[in-house]
Design a protein around this motif. Structure first.
Motif, PDB file in Angstrom:
ATOM      1  N   LEU A  37       4.773  15.216 -25.070  1.00 41.82           N
ATOM      2  CA  LEU A  37       4.696  13.865 -25.636  1.00 41.82           C
ATOM      3  C   LEU A  37       6.010  13.099 -25.489  1.00 41.82           C
ATOM      4  O   LEU A  37       6.109  11.946 -25.907  1.00 41.82           O
ATOM      5  CB  LEU A  37       4.319  13.951 -27.121  1.00 41.82           C
ATOM      6  CG  LEU A  37       2.945  14.535 -27.413  1.00 41.82           C
ATOM      7  CD1 LEU A  37       2.756  14.724 -28.909  1.00 41.82           C
ATOM      8  CD2 LEU A  37       1.853  13.647 -26.839  1.00 41.82           C
ATOM      9  N   GLU A  42       9.862  15.516 -34.575  1.00 40.05           N
ATOM     10  CA  GLU A  42       9.052  14.304 -34.709  1.00 40.05           C
ATOM     11  C   GLU A  42       7.548  14.591 -34.688  1.00 40.05           C
ATOM     12  O   GLU A  42       6.759  13.738 -35.084  1.00 40.05           O
ATOM     13  CB  GLU A  42       9.368  13.319 -33.582  1.00 40.05           C
ATOM     14  CG  GLU A  42      10.766  12.763 -33.616  1.00 40.05           C
ATOM     15  CD  GLU A  42      11.009  11.858 -32.423  1.00 40.05           C
ATOM     16  OE1 GLU A  42      10.371  10.790 -32.351  1.00 40.05           O
ATOM     17  OE2 GLU A  42      11.820  12.231 -31.556  1.00 40.05           O
ATOM     18  N   LEU A  43       7.156  15.763 -34.222  1.00 40.84           N
ATOM     19  CA  LEU A  43       5.740  16.093 -34.120  1.00 40.84           C
ATOM     20  C   LEU A  43       5.164  16.323 -35.519  1.00 40.84           C
ATOM     21  O   LEU A  43       5.665  17.137 -36.278  1.00 40.84           O
ATOM     22  CB  LEU A  43       5.539  17.345 -33.265  1.00 40.84           C
ATOM     23  CG  LEU A  43       4.093  17.772 -33.036  1.00 40.84           C
ATOM     24  CD1 LEU A  43       3.356  16.737 -32.190  1.00 40.84           C
ATOM     25  CD2 LEU A  43       4.042  19.133 -32.377  1.00 40.84           C
ATOM     26  N   ASP A  44       4.124  15.598 -35.857  1.00 40.35           N
ATOM     27  CA  ASP A  44       3.437  15.766 -37.130  1.00 40.35           C
ATOM     28  C   ASP A  44       2.360  16.824 -36.941  1.00 40.35           C
ATOM     29  O   ASP A  44       1.372  16.587 -36.241  1.00 40.35           O
ATOM     30  CB  ASP A  44       2.829  14.433 -37.576  1.00 40.35           C
ATOM     31  CG  ASP A  44       2.157  14.491 -38.935  1.00 40.35           C
ATOM     32  OD1 ASP A  44       1.852  15.618 -39.418  1.00 40.35           O
ATOM     33  OD2 ASP A  44       1.941  13.426 -39.520  1.00 40.35           O
ATOM     34  N   ALA A  56      -1.204  15.594 -38.103  1.00 39.35           N
ATOM     35  CA  ALA A  56      -1.812  14.380 -37.533  1.00 39.35           C
ATOM     36  C   ALA A  56      -2.636  14.768 -36.307  1.00 39.35           C
ATOM     37  O   ALA A  56      -2.390  15.789 -35.665  1.00 39.35           O
ATOM     38  CB  ALA A  56      -0.737  13.379 -37.145  1.00 39.35           C
ATOM     39  N   GLU A  66      -3.982  11.029 -31.558  1.00 40.09           N
ATOM     40  CA  GLU A  66      -3.312   9.834 -32.093  1.00 40.09           C
ATOM     41  C   GLU A  66      -1.803   9.867 -31.841  1.00 40.09           C
ATOM     42  O   GLU A  66      -1.143   8.835 -31.926  1.00 40.09           O
ATOM     43  CB  GLU A  66      -3.602   9.679 -33.577  1.00 40.09           C
ATOM     44  CG  GLU A  66      -5.036   9.279 -33.853  1.00 40.09           C
ATOM     45  CD  GLU A  66      -5.343   9.073 -35.321  1.00 40.09           C
ATOM     46  OE1 GLU A  66      -4.451   9.253 -36.179  1.00 40.09           O
ATOM     47  OE2 GLU A  66      -6.504   8.738 -35.623  1.00 40.09           O
ATOM     48  N   GLN A  67      -1.288  11.049 -31.524  1.00 39.97           N
ATOM     49  CA  GLN A  67       0.131  11.174 -31.208  1.00 39.97           C
ATOM     50  C   GLN A  67       0.375  11.047 -29.708  1.00 39.97           C
ATOM     51  O   GLN A  67       1.505  11.132 -29.254  1.00 39.97           O
ATOM     52  CB  GLN A  67       0.675  12.514 -31.734  1.00 39.97           C
ATOM     53  CG  GLN A  67       0.627  12.600 -33.250  1.00 39.97           C
ATOM     54  CD  GLN A  67       1.249  13.861 -33.766  1.00 39.97           C
ATOM     55  OE1 GLN A  67       2.483  13.978 -33.781  1.00 39.97           O
ATOM     56  NE2 GLN A  67       0.434  14.819 -34.181  1.00 39.97           N
ATOM     57  N   THR A  79      -5.473  19.188 -34.522  1.00 47.65           N
ATOM     58  CA  THR A  79      -4.066  19.082 -34.945  1.00 47.65           C
ATOM     59  C   THR A  79      -3.223  20.233 -34.391  1.00 47.65           C
ATOM     60  O   THR A  79      -3.738  21.303 -34.066  1.00 47.65           O
ATOM     61  CB  THR A  79      -3.933  19.100 -36.489  1.00 47.65           C
ATOM     62  OG1 THR A  79      -4.296  20.401 -36.974  1.00 47.65           O
ATOM     63  CG2 THR A  79      -4.783  18.027 -37.141  1.00 47.65           C
TER      64      THR A  79
END
Length: 79
Positions: A22, A28-30, A33, A37-38, A69
């Motif tokens: 990404l 920073e990776l949720d 989520a 969406e990321q 996720t």
């Protein structure tokens, strides 16, 4: 000596690989989520799965694609 099973991937590697795909920092990776969406599209998912397979992980492609996720990916890859 590395005692990691060839079927399991460490959480740090999974997170780092997804984040790299990404183009973000791992922090920073949720994990909760939606990966889509990321910014993780199906081509990137395939690339990750294939790289982990090449590293010896036993991965069911269709199962991974159904998990939305990173936290679920980590659980699946370490089941």
């Amino acid at each position: 000596m590395n005692d990691t099973s060839p079927q399991a991937l460490q959480q740090d590697r999974i997170v780092a690989d997804i984040a790299a795909m990404l183009q973000i920092e791992a922090a920073e990776l949720d994990l909760d989520a939606l990966l889509s969406e990321q910014g993780l599209d199906s081509l990137r998912m395939i690339t990750l799965i294939e790289s982990w397979r090449a590293a010896g992980a036993d991965i069911d492609f269709h199962r991974m694609m159904a998990l939305p996720t990173a936290r679920e990916w980590i659980a699946e890859l370490n089941a």
